[in-house]
Design a protein around this motif. Structure first.
Motif, mmCIF file in Angstrom:
data_model
loop_
_atom_site.group_PDB
_atom_site.id
_atom_site.type_symbol
_atom_site.label_atom_id
_atom_site.label_comp_id
_atom_site.label_asym_id
_atom_site.label_seq_id
_atom_site.Cartn_x
_atom_site.Cartn_y
_atom_site.Cartn_z
ATOM 1 N N UNK A 25 0.846 -1.127 -0.041
ATOM 2 C CA UNK A 25 -0.040 0.041 0.051
ATOM 3 C C UNK A 25 0.710 1.238 -0.040
ATOM 4 N N UNK A 26 2.105 1.167 0.790
ATOM 5 C CA UNK A 26 2.908 2.434 0.960
ATOM 6 C C UNK A 26 3.851 2.450 -0.581
ATOM 7 N N UNK A 27 3.702 1.437 -1.278
ATOM 8 C CA UNK A 27 4.638 1.573 -2.312
ATOM 9 C C UNK A 27 6.130 1.638 -1.971
ATOM 10 N N UNK A 28 6.583 0.713 -0.851
ATOM 11 C CA UNK A 28 7.629 0.830 -0.338
ATOM 12 C C UNK A 28 8.883 0.228 -1.363
ATOM 13 N N UNK A 29 8.431 -0.403 -2.532
ATOM 14 C CA UNK A 29 9.435 -0.994 -3.158
ATOM 15 C C UNK A 29 10.020 -0.217 -4.111
ATOM 16 N N UNK A 30 9.246 1.174 -4.363
ATOM 17 C CA UNK A 30 9.577 2.309 -5.232
ATOM 18 C C UNK A 30 10.906 2.921 -4.320
ATOM 19 N N UNK A 31 10.679 3.110 -2.899
ATOM 20 C CA UNK A 31 11.680 3.620 -2.031
ATOM 21 C C UNK A 31 12.907 2.892 -2.304
ATOM 22 N N UNK A 32 12.908 1.438 -2.207
ATOM 23 C CA UNK A 32 13.858 0.501 -2.300
ATOM 24 C C UNK A 32 14.549 0.668 -3.533
ATOM 25 N N UNK A 33 13.630 0.638 -4.716
ATOM 26 C CA UNK A 33 14.368 0.702 -5.964
ATOM 27 C C UNK A 33 15.055 2.100 -6.105
ATOM 28 N N UNK A 34 14.475 3.211 -5.483
ATOM 29 C CA UNK A 34 15.582 4.432 -5.901
ATOM 30 C C UNK A 34 16.840 4.228 -4.940
ATOM 31 N N UNK A 35 16.790 3.916 -3.593
ATOM 32 C CA UNK A 35 17.859 3.840 -2.975
ATOM 33 C C UNK A 35 18.902 2.766 -3.543
ATOM 34 N N UNK A 36 18.258 1.597 -4.107
ATOM 35 C CA UNK A 36 19.244 0.770 -4.865
ATOM 36 C C UNK A 36 19.871 1.332 -5.978
ATOM 37 N N UNK A 37 19.135 1.816 -6.703
ATOM 38 C CA UNK A 37 19.499 2.325 -8.077
ATOM 39 C C UNK A 37 20.733 3.425 -7.702
ATOM 40 N N UNK A 38 20.505 4.251 -6.902
ATOM 41 C CA UNK A 38 21.377 5.621 -6.257
ATOM 42 C C UNK A 38 22.688 4.511 -5.811
ATOM 43 N N UNK A 39 22.564 3.522 -5.354
ATOM 44 C CA UNK A 39 23.787 2.804 -4.867
ATOM 45 C C UNK A 39 24.446 2.144 -5.712
ATOM 46 N N UNK A 40 23.637 1.670 -6.768
ATOM 47 C CA UNK A 40 24.181 0.983 -7.964
ATOM 48 C C UNK A 40 24.915 1.959 -8.842
ATOM 49 N N UNK A 41 24.470 3.219 -8.982
ATOM 50 C CA UNK A 41 25.047 3.961 -9.761
ATOM 51 C C UNK A 41 26.495 4.737 -9.121
ATOM 52 N N UNK A 42 26.289 4.895 -7.864
ATOM 53 C CA UNK A 42 27.454 5.306 -7.231
ATOM 54 C C UNK A 42 28.149 4.520 -6.257
ATOM 55 N N UNK A 43 28.990 3.354 -6.743
ATOM 56 C CA UNK A 43 29.363 2.228 -5.499
ATOM 57 C C UNK A 43 30.473 2.845 -4.913
ATOM 58 N N UNK A 44 30.719 2.527 -4.034
ATOM 59 C CA UNK A 44 31.748 2.835 -3.115
ATOM 60 C C UNK A 44 31.683 4.087 -2.358
ATOM 61 N N UNK A 45 30.645 4.899 -2.544
ATOM 62 C CA UNK A 45 30.485 6.230 -1.716
ATOM 63 C C UNK A 45 29.763 5.782 -0.486
ATOM 64 N N UNK A 46 29.810 6.609 0.574
ATOM 65 C CA UNK A 46 29.298 6.312 1.911
ATOM 66 C C UNK A 46 27.833 6.617 1.927
ATOM 67 N N UNK A 47 27.392 7.764 1.477
ATOM 68 C CA UNK A 47 25.820 8.130 1.270
ATOM 69 C C UNK A 47 25.005 7.129 0.677
ATOM 70 N N UNK A 48 25.337 6.740 -0.506
ATOM 71 C CA UNK A 48 24.534 5.915 -1.150
ATOM 72 C C UNK A 48 24.181 4.628 -0.527
ATOM 73 N N UNK A 49 25.267 4.103 0.247
ATOM 74 C CA UNK A 49 25.283 2.972 0.733
ATOM 75 C C UNK A 49 24.618 3.055 2.222
ATOM 76 N N UNK A 50 24.589 4.109 2.836
ATOM 77 C CA UNK A 50 23.942 4.281 3.985
ATOM 78 C C UNK A 50 22.389 4.514 3.551
ATOM 79 N N UNK A 51 22.014 5.300 2.856
ATOM 80 C CA UNK A 51 20.455 5.429 2.165
ATOM 81 C C UNK A 51 20.104 4.112 1.972
ATOM 82 N N UNK A 52 20.818 3.210 1.100
ATOM 83 C CA UNK A 52 20.109 1.947 0.652
ATOM 84 C C UNK A 52 19.872 1.155 2.013
ATOM 85 N N UNK A 53 20.800 1.251 3.195
ATOM 86 C CA UNK A 53 20.841 0.150 4.180
ATOM 87 C C UNK A 53 19.378 0.830 5.101
ATOM 88 N N UNK A 54 19.669 2.075 5.288
ATOM 89 C CA UNK A 54 18.569 2.790 6.189
ATOM 90 C C UNK A 54 17.270 2.761 5.727
#
Lengths: 276, 123
Positions: free
Chosen positions: A178-207
């Motif tokens: 209902x909350x479309x949580x998959x969208x948030x996951x996709x966004x965070x994953x995409x961000x992390x996949x495009x910027x590997x090795x950086x701290x912020x995307x990794x933290x965003x993805x985990x959090x």
């Protein structure tokens, strides 16, 4: 030119500052919704600053080209080069984002196929959402987003939990859909996949994942009863070593909850497992 | 009967995998022996093939007790293998794409939650 540089600086600042500011203290555990919003707002701010810096440098370049008859000096050349470079960077970024996105979609689809590979039956349907019981023995539940939305619970989980506890788990998964949580996951994953090795995307993805679980827990606790959900988590933590489930249960137990509203107890999906 | 090949090399392994994939619950070697189409292979032959499949990571082995060992196809892992490898290359680790109810959260998350909850308890 200066504006463009300032915007690039803003992007870098967001990337560097956001994870440091947002991980201060433990308020996120108490207010997961607010925390998730703050994280993703930071992400959008970073992306927006980057896009704006490109737009500004392109505009400067176009302006320089238009007025090249008058100012054919080095300034014009620098601006033109910067503009074209910015466009090239944008093109490369777009290609990167597209390919990473495709990869993530593939991963999700193969995972969904793997979940539905075991024999299963559709127990109930509510709107576009199906409640599926899979014959998998391991206690397991997940939400499958997309066009054919489904909540999958395993036969093992059904055996492990009482109907009321299972109902709470279903409500938790429903919150994801209902909350479309998959969208948030996709966004965070995409961000992390495009910027590997950086701290912020990794933290965003985990959090993002952690906060979504807490948000869904809160939703389920309100609608199906915090005690049922906490007990379900404890039961799962007992059979599978899962410290996270235990802690989530402790978090629910440490708060006051109003009794589940009668009106919200009518979920078809929960009724299907006999939960009241 | 030694020396007479009833199956092509590797054929039994393929058949066992098919049997396991159509089987919902983990199956014992004897059940697999009965379910394999064609000439009934010897139990030791089945076990050897299973062992090889386990080594390859295509079959999961569950030993409930030494006398009760069951096998299950590691379907998802195999199917995901190529994507996983691609994922590893670009830094997408093996965190589920689907949201699982009690999926593993990262160790950092567990530590963070524990920290937050103990602090609140003290207050």
């Amino acid at each position: 030119m200066i504006i463009a540089l300032a915007l690039v600086g803003l992007t870098v600042a967001t990337v560097w500052l956001a994870p440091r500011l947002l991980t201060l203290g433990h308020w996120q555990v108490r207010f997961p919704r607010l925390a998730l919003a703050a994280w993703h707002a930071a992400l959008l701010a970073g992306v927006a600053a980057l896009v704006a810096s490109v737009v500004v440098s392109v505009l400067v370049a176009v302006g320089a080209a238009g007025a090249s008859g008058a100012t054919a000096g080095t300034e014009g050349i620098v601006a033109t080069v910067a503009g074209w470079t910015a466009l090239l960077v944008v093109g490369a970024l777009a290609a990167l984002v597209a390919s990473r996105h495709e990869l993530l979609v593939d991963m999700q689809e193969s995972e969904r196929d793997a979940v539905l590979a075991a024999p299963h039956e559709v127990l109930a349907t509510e709107g576009r959402t199906e409640l599926i019981v899979s014959s998998i023995d391991r206690p397991f539940a997940c939400a499958v987003p997309g066009r054919s939305r489904a909540i999958v619970v395993s036969a093992g989980l059904q055996r492990l939990l009482s109907p009321a506890q299972l109902g709470a788990v279903i409500e938790h998964e429903r919150a994801h859909l209902v909350g479309r949580h998959a969208l948030a996951v996709r966004l965070a994953d995409l961000n992390a996949a495009c910027l590997p090795g950086l701290r912020a995307p990794r933290e965003l993805r985990r959090t993002t994942r952690l906060l979504l679980e807490l948000i869904a827990d809160d939703h389920a606790a309100r609608r199906a009863g915090a005690a049922h959900l906490a007990n379900a988590l404890v039961r799962i933590a007992e059979v599978e070593t899962n410290p996270a489930a235990e802690l989530r249960a402790a978090r629910l137990e440490g708060r006051r909850w109003r009794p589940a509203r009668a009106a919200s107890r009518s979920s078809v999906l929960r009724a299907a497992v006999g939960a009241r | 009967m030694a020396g007479i090949r009833t199956r092509a090399k590797g054929e039994l392994e393929g058949e066992i995998l098919r049997v396991l994939r159509s089987h919902e619950a983990p199956a014992s070697a004897a059940e697999i022996q009965d379910a394999v189409p064609g000439i009934r292979p010897a139990l030791t032959t089945v076990l050897t093939a299973l062992e090889r499949l386990v080594e390859k990571g295509e079959v999961l082995r569950f030993a409930e007790s030494p006398r009760r060992v069951r096998f299950q196809a590691a379907l998802s892992e195999v199917e995901n293998a190529s994507e996983l490898m691609r994922g590893a290359l670009v830094g997408v680790d093996r965190r589920a794409a689907l949201l699982q109810f009690a999926g593993d959260l990262a160790d950092d998350d567990v530590a963070f939650l524990r920290d937050a909850l103990t602090r609140r308890g003290k207050r």
